[in-house]
Design an enzyme around this catalytic site. Structure first.
Site, mmCIF file in Angstrom:
data_model
loop_
_atom_site.group_PDB
_atom_site.id
_atom_site.type_symbol
_atom_site.label_atom_id
_atom_site.label_comp_id
_atom_site.label_asym_id
_atom_site.label_seq_id
_atom_site.Cartn_x
_atom_site.Cartn_y
_atom_site.Cartn_z
ATOM 1 N N ASP A 36 28.794 30.626 45.125
ATOM 2 C CA ASP A 36 28.663 29.364 44.376
ATOM 3 C C ASP A 36 27.377 29.341 43.557
ATOM 4 O O ASP A 36 27.355 28.846 42.428
ATOM 5 C CB ASP A 36 28.688 28.176 45.340
ATOM 6 C CG ASP A 36 30.094 27.858 45.818
ATOM 7 O OD1 ASP A 36 31.056 28.347 45.191
ATOM 8 O OD2 ASP A 36 30.233 27.135 46.821
ATOM 9 N N ASP A 40 25.381 29.132 49.708
ATOM 10 C CA ASP A 40 26.588 29.908 49.381
ATOM 11 C C ASP A 40 26.302 30.797 48.172
ATOM 12 O O ASP A 40 26.140 30.309 47.051
ATOM 13 C CB ASP A 40 27.745 28.945 49.077
ATOM 14 C CG ASP A 40 29.066 29.691 48.966
ATOM 15 O OD1 ASP A 40 29.147 30.631 48.134
ATOM 16 O OD2 ASP A 40 30.004 29.353 49.692
ATOM 17 N N THR A 58 38.644 29.220 59.978
ATOM 18 C CA THR A 58 38.588 30.298 60.983
ATOM 19 C C THR A 58 37.374 31.206 60.784
ATOM 20 O O THR A 58 37.012 31.955 61.686
ATOM 21 C CB THR A 58 39.841 31.186 60.897
ATOM 22 O OG1 THR A 58 39.826 31.847 59.616
ATOM 23 C CG2 THR A 58 41.116 30.371 61.022
ATOM 24 N N ARG A 117 36.260 34.024 52.846
ATOM 25 C CA ARG A 117 36.268 33.569 54.234
ATOM 26 C C ARG A 117 37.061 32.286 54.326
ATOM 27 O O ARG A 117 36.777 31.323 53.620
ATOM 28 C CB ARG A 117 34.839 33.254 54.697
ATOM 29 C CG ARG A 117 34.028 34.433 55.002
ATOM 30 C CD ARG A 117 32.863 34.109 55.910
ATOM 31 N NE ARG A 117 32.134 32.880 55.601
ATOM 32 C CZ ARG A 117 31.086 32.477 56.291
ATOM 33 N NH1 ARG A 117 30.661 33.167 57.326
ATOM 34 N NH2 ARG A 117 30.451 31.374 55.970
#
Ligand code: PRP
Ligand code: URA
Length: 214
Positions: free
Chosen positions: A208, A205, A113, A109
């Site tokens: 991560d 995340d 945006t 991603r």
């Protein structure tokens, strides 16, 4: 459990999955445990997502007598993780279906945006003969899942399911509108997205936390 507003969405409320999900969400869970938990949850979810595999009768000789039993009727599966975080689900899925082939779709991603950017795509050659399960722990805006499924559809598999751990309502709406033919399996539907497109309460995340790149 089915959702009233989305007939194609199954929320897996099994106690073992919910228990493991609690530890997955916990900020104090380290990389090693996080990885193990993602894999274990994927294994349990695979069990439910393959419930409709057709069976056929075979003759079996037990130590006692000959009998008729059932095996899976030659249905071929392919798992397609969305890189990176989907990779964390592959081992758990393969422990249930070792003969499945694995394709990969690389998407990230864009942080500004929030739109997915494709960087890799390798699918099994015989995908037309296979039922595909696309894997990603997180369904946030839905952009990554929508694009990944669009890419998979170009190769004309027999069917496509999407399996994630946590879904945001925004992602479920977008994905069911974009691909109404795809069944979606998740372990939880969370409250909403924050202004950066992260799921609340979520787990942070996923990529991560799986790969220790926080
Ligand atoms: C995460 C996650 C999904 C995507 C979900 O990946 O693993 O692929 O975000 O968000 P969306 O529904 O809004 O598209 P990310 O882009 O962070 O890439 P990574 O797995 O490589 O870290
Ligand atoms: N991707 C993640 O890994 N986590 C989120 O909460 C949203 C997108």
């Amino acid at each position: 459990m089915k959702m009233e507003e989305y007939p194609n969405v199954f929320v897996m409320d099994h106690p073992l999955i919910q228990h493991k999900l609690t530890f997955l969400r916990d900020v104090s869970t380290g990389t090693k445990n996080f990885r193990e938990l993602v894999s274990e949850i994927a294994m349990l979810m695979c069990y439910e997502a393959t419930r409709d595999l057709p069976l056929m009768n075979v003759e079996t000789v037990t130590p006692m007598e000959k009998t008729t039993t059932q095996v899976i009727a030659g249905r071929k599966l392919a798992f397609v993780p969305i890189l990176r975080a989907g990779l964390g689900m592959v081992d758990g899925m393969l422990s249930m279906v070792p003969s499945a082939k694995v394709g990969h779709i690389g998407l990230y991603r864009d942080h500004d945006t929030l739109k997915p950017v494709e960087y890799y795509n390798k699918l099994p050659q015989d995908i037309e003969e296979r039922d595909v399960i696309v894997l990603d722990p997180m369904l946030a805006t839905g952009g990554s899942a929508i694009d990944a499924i669009t890419i998979v559809k170009r190769s004309h598999p027999k069917s496509i399911k999407f399996l994630c751990v946590i879904a945001a309502p925004e992602g479920l709406k977008a994905l069911t509108e974009a691909h109404p033919d795809v069944q979606i399996y998740c372990a939880a539907v969370d409250r909403c997205l924050n202004e950066n497109g992260y799921i609340l309460p979520g787990l942070g995340d996923a990529g991560d936390r799986i790969f220790g790149t926080l």
